[in-house]
Design an enzyme around this catalytic site. Sequence first.
Site, PDB file in Angstrom:
ATOM      1  CG  ASP A  21     -15.562  51.402  92.165  1.00 24.89           C
ATOM      2  OD1 ASP A  21     -16.509  52.012  91.676  1.00 24.89           O
ATOM      3  OD2 ASP A  21     -14.853  50.627  91.977  1.00 24.89           O
ATOM      4  CG  HIS A  38     -24.531  57.508  92.309  1.00 16.48           C
ATOM      5  ND1 HIS A  38     -23.341  56.915  92.345  1.00 16.48           N
ATOM      6  CD2 HIS A  38     -25.121  57.039  91.015  1.00 16.48           C
ATOM      7  CE1 HIS A  38     -23.257  56.258  91.304  1.00 16.48           C
ATOM      8  NE2 HIS A  38     -24.237  55.978  90.408  1.00 16.48           N
ATOM      9  CG  LEU A 132      -8.656  70.464 100.338  1.00 18.51           C
ATOM     10  CD1 LEU A 132      -7.335  69.780 100.433  1.00 18.51           C
ATOM     11  CD2 LEU A 132      -9.923  69.871 100.873  1.00 18.51           C
TER      12      LEU A 132
HETATM   13  C1  IPE Z   1     -14.161  54.634  88.303  1.00 18.56           C
HETATM   14  O1  IPE Z   1     -15.070  53.674  88.853  1.00 18.56           O
HETATM   15  C2  IPE Z   1     -14.686  55.938  88.076  1.00 18.56           C
HETATM   16  C3  IPE Z   1     -15.151  56.775  89.410  1.00 18.56           C
HETATM   17  C4  IPE Z   1     -15.031  56.412  90.295  1.00 18.56           C
HETATM   18  C5  IPE Z   1     -15.655  57.853  88.803  1.00 18.56           C
HETATM   19  P1  IPE Z   1     -15.899  52.702  87.849  1.00 18.56           P
HETATM   20  O2  IPE Z   1     -16.686  51.884  88.610  1.00 18.56           O
HETATM   21  O3  IPE Z   1     -16.355  53.510  86.571  1.00 18.56           O
HETATM   22  O4  IPE Z   1     -14.696  51.856  87.326  1.00 18.56           O
HETATM   23  P2  IPE Z   1     -14.731  50.508  86.805  1.00 18.56           P
HETATM   24  O5  IPE Z   1     -15.491  50.522  85.443  1.00 18.56           O
HETATM   25  O6  IPE Z   1     -15.226  49.453  87.634  1.00 18.56           O
HETATM   26  O7  IPE Z   1     -13.175  50.174  86.219  1.00 18.56           O
HETATM   27  C1  IPE Z   2     -18.611  54.995  91.964  1.00 22.95           C
HETATM   28  O1  IPE Z   2     -19.449  54.131  92.378  1.00 22.95           O
HETATM   29  C2  IPE Z   2     -19.323  56.313  91.576  1.00 22.95           C
HETATM   30  C3  IPE Z   2     -19.264  56.468  90.053  1.00 22.95           C
HETATM   31  C4  IPE Z   2     -18.439  55.786  89.259  1.00 22.95           C
HETATM   32  C5  IPE Z   2     -19.971  57.605  89.482  1.00 22.95           C
HETATM   33  P1  IPE Z   2     -20.067  52.866  91.202  1.00 22.95           P
HETATM   34  O2  IPE Z   2     -21.510  53.673  90.593  1.00 22.95           O
HETATM   35  O3  IPE Z   2     -18.983  52.573  90.167  1.00 22.95           O
HETATM   36  O4  IPE Z   2     -20.388  51.636  92.383  1.00 22.95           O
HETATM   37  P2  IPE Z   2     -20.410  50.184  91.795  1.00 22.95           P
HETATM   38  O5  IPE Z   2     -18.868  49.947  91.368  1.00 22.95           O
HETATM   39  O6  IPE Z   2     -21.172  50.103  90.612  1.00 22.95           O
HETATM   40  O7  IPE Z   2     -20.666  49.501  93.242  1.00 22.95           O
HETATM   41 MG    MG Z   3     -17.643  51.234  90.316  1.00 26.40          MG
END
Ligand code: IPE
Ligand code: IPE
Ligand code: MG
Length: 258
Positions: A21, A38, A132
Amino acid sequence: MNIPELLDRNKLPRHIAIIMDGNGRWAKERGEDRVHGHYEGVVSVREIVDACGEIGIGYLTLYAFSAENWNRPKEEVDALMELLVNTIRKEVDELKKNNVRMHVIGDFESLPEICRVELNEAIEITASNTGLNLVLALSYSSRDEIARAARLIAEQVQAGKLKCEEINDELIGRHLYTSGFPDPELMIRTSGECRISNFLLYQLAYSELYFTNVHWPDFRKPHLHEALLNYQQRERRFGKTSEQIQTNQPQHVQGNEE
Ligand code: IPE
Ligand code: IPE
Ligand code: MG
């Protein structure tokens, strides 16, 4: 190999699950578009996959795209799918060479065809690898996974192939996407959110949870080593008392292995 001396190689988790995240916030802090985060996150994926291979971790599950993530702006979803395809294309030879076997969990059919084709190819190419196991959670929802397992089991009961009394924890585990994988002993979430976000709800029953404020694109080998050191300092009691554990320390929770 760059493994801290303090790391006890006999006390490593077999399975690490990561909620990657913070890509968006990482980019925003730099005045960049979310998608840039990303892209940079892929660099961390490569490094963490390498690190897990080096240490000898058996399974690494990466939460790459949740079922709920389909609700993001279309441009971001499209960019993520494109990044997935390009990354798999670029990395598959390296995965093959590094003895990494790829798996996918989640609602595979909901992914765009181009993604499915690339993923299937990578799964096939790496199928005979024995190092792995890299498990990508894509279009993944743990609640959907559990509902699907319930449906599969109900169908067997309805067909007279299974008795209700035969439904137990182990049988449910065998109907999840993760059937055959040990449960994660360690779950890491980056970027400061202390929640599970519909990830491996059943499988994480006894996992050690590790939350760090580091955004995913900044999460590299030393951070993984730090998480492992932290994990190794924990006492996993599985409902027992500390005294019981100290005489017979279990390293792993029983998973749903075949
Ligand atoms: C969880 O992250 C999903 C992934 C890392 C792929 P999100 O950013 O979508 O989660 P929430 O919405 O903050 O809970
Ligand atoms: C995690 O990073 C990647 C995915 C959920 C695909 P985020 O895109 O959720 O990044 P934040 O949480 O908005 O910073
Ligand atoms: Mg996120």
